[in-house]
Design a protein around this motif. Structure first.
Motif, PDB file in Angstrom:
ATOM      1  N   SER A 255      -3.491  -6.429  -0.930  1.00  0.00           N
ATOM      2  CA  SER A 255      -2.687  -4.854  -0.727  1.00  0.00           C
ATOM      3  C   SER A 255      -1.811  -4.929  -2.266  1.00  0.00           C
ATOM      4  O   SER A 255      -1.015  -3.814  -2.829  1.00  0.00           O
TER       5      SER A 255
ATOM      6  N   SER B 194      -1.220   4.749   4.239  1.00  0.00           N
ATOM      7  CA  SER B 194      -1.081   3.066   4.687  1.00  0.00           C
ATOM      8  C   SER B 194      -1.583   1.967   5.560  1.00  0.00           C
ATOM      9  O   SER B 194      -1.746   1.111   5.333  1.00  0.00           O
TER      10      SER B 194
ATOM     11  N   ARG C 107      -8.571  -4.841  -1.121  1.00  0.00           N
ATOM     12  CA  ARG C 107      -7.637  -4.487  -0.057  1.00  0.00           C
ATOM     13  C   ARG C 107      -8.877  -4.798   0.840  1.00  0.00           C
ATOM     14  O   ARG C 107      -8.231  -5.893   2.312  1.00  0.00           O
TER      15      ARG C 107
ATOM     16  N   LEU D 262       0.983  -1.342  -0.207  1.00  0.00           N
ATOM     17  CA  LEU D 262       0.179  -0.049   0.276  1.00  0.00           C
ATOM     18  C   LEU D 262       0.895   1.239  -0.284  1.00  0.00           C
ATOM     19  O   LEU D 262       0.740   2.319  -0.508  1.00  0.00           O
TER      20      LEU D 262
END
Length: 452
Positions: A168, A297, A163, A28
């Motif tokens: 991810s 993230s 996600r 991420l």
């Protein structure tokens, strides 16, 4: 459901929390970093080849674009939480309903926003006090990005789905394609073909379109893994799924809109001070975008982990997740702050050679450092707030964090204490700590904290 069909779903309810968080957050981080890089590349290329007026246009146009994505950010975050909680509870039929509803609802909203904002484009730039010197460039950037708004919404939908299922890595691959393509197109369209700010905007739109198309193709090719067949009937809006999406998405969208709207207000105040400070605002936003990608993230990873564990009733893992998110964020913020203090001039030089802008850039250092640490606390707070799916709390945070504290503190410092633009930036940075206060109050009020 067979093991093969569950291959896209990653279980976040067992194993070492730190390892899970870092392994989920790192892709991420890299994907968000690449996304930030291609936004920053626009600013750097425009700053080097056009100057302060071009930077002002990209800054203002970028703020408008971020404001218009508030529905995508809010509802995709809500969709991610819903998918994560249903995956944790094993409700795959609900996951499929959420996917179809998200696609139809959000892409329809993107179309309406694009058309509506095109007709009020002059009023938008007027409300922002756009400097006359950069008005034409800003209009070029804004209108071009409006055309590509649906691609931004589409990418956010696919990323939220993946996600929420614990994947991810694929979103990172798709945004990597966009980042490389944007860099190439920026150099070709702005530096070589001399299309000015329009070229930078066109590079962004084409890159976003490519990212969305590749993401959609991947989801389609792996549709058997989660039972969504991509037939036209599958995109029908499911009543129960829409109600859940709206119940959670509206507060999250308001939260996103409030934060972006508050930044728009600050931008309009800064623009009153002329094109130099308008360009400086662009540098401030882009530098803070880099720490924002770290925060986002960890927030995205933490939200999915909290959501799945709450869905599976593994409450004892929630505080461990939150502590891990906070510690990781503080470490990164400390390193970035040290770099900002020691190498601020070199960082500012990356954006422009405009002497007038560089002469006052030093005033950004302290508010930027404050914003770095505020972002670390925000990631912990929003991991809990978003992961829990508490709609009322999201709405409260939207009002308190996004509007009341951010605009209020900035106005107090900028106007009340006469600090001007520097006060506006300090206000923006200090408001970033407000979600931590709200999040901790919510955490301490929950009975599930004591469940073992």
């Amino acid at each position: 459901m067979s093991t093969q069909k569950q291959s896209m779903v990653r279980d976040l309810t067992g194993g070492n929390v730190t390892q899970l968080l870092l392994s989920f957050a790192f892709p991420l981080f890299v994907s968000n970093a690449l996304q930030a890089v291609y936004n920053i590349v626009d600013m750097i290329v425009v700053g080097q080849f056009i100057g302060g007026t071009g930077m002002s246009a990209v800054s203002i146009g970028g703020d408008v674009l971020h404001l218009l994505t508030f529905v995508a950010m809010g509802f995709s975050s809500a969709g991610q939480v819903l998918v994560a909680r249903d995956v944790g509870a094993g409700r795959m039929e609900d996951v499929r309903h959420t996917i179809g509803t998200m696609f139809t609802f959000l892409l329809g909203v993107a179309l309406l926003i694009s058309v509506g904002c095109f007709f009020i484009r002059h009023q938008l730039l007027g409300w922002l006090n756009t400097p006359a010197e950069s008005y034409a460039f800003t209009m070029d950037y804004t209108v071009t990005c409006l055309v590509g708004l649906a691609f931004i919404y589409g990418y956010n939908i696919v990323s939220a789905i993946l996600r929420g299922m614990g994947d991810s890595r694929r979103p990172f691959m798709f945004i990597a394609i966009a980042a490389v393509l944007n860099l190439i197109l920026d150099l070709v369209l702005v530096a070589w073909l001399d299309l000015k700010v329009f070229g930078a905007a066109l590079a962004t739109v084409v890159s976003q379109a490519a990212s969305f198309v590749f993401a959609l193709i991947y989801l389609y090719r792996h549709r058997e893994n989660f039972g969504f067949d991509f037939r036209l009937s599958s995109f029908a809006i499911h009543g129960a799924a829409l109600r859940k999406l709206v119940a959670l998405g509206v507060p999250m969208a308001i939260q996103s809109a409030a934060i972006n709207l508050s930044k728009i207000v600050l931008t309009s105040w800064i623009n009153l001070h002329g094109v130099v400070y308008s360009a400086l605002s662009g540098i401030y936003n882009k530098v803070n975008m880099m720490i924002g990608i770290v925060s986002n993230s960890f927030t995205t990873a933490g939200s999915s982990m909290v959501g799945q564990n709450l869905g599976a009733r593994k409450y004892e893992r929630v505080p461990v997740i939150l502590r891990t998110v906070l510690v990781c964020g503080l470490i990164v913020s400390g390193v970035c702050s040290l770099a900002m203090i020691l190498f601020s001039q070199q960082i500012f030089d990356l954006f422009t050679t405009d002497a007038a802008v560089l002469a006052v850039a030093h005033i950004l250092v302290v508010p930027t450092v404050l914003n770095f640490f505020g972002s670390a606390t925000r990631s912990m707070s929003f991991s809990l707030i978003n992961g829990s799916g508490n709609t009322r709390l999201n709405f409260a945070v939207a009002l308190i964090d996004g509007m009341i504290s951010r605009i209020g503190i900035a106005a107090l410092l900028g106007f009340g204490l006469g600090m001007g633009c520097q006060g506006f930036w300090y206000g923006d940075a200090l408001a970033g700590f407000m979600p931590m206060v709200i999040g901790m109050c919510y955490y301490l009020s929950q009975k599930w904290r004591t469940v073992r």
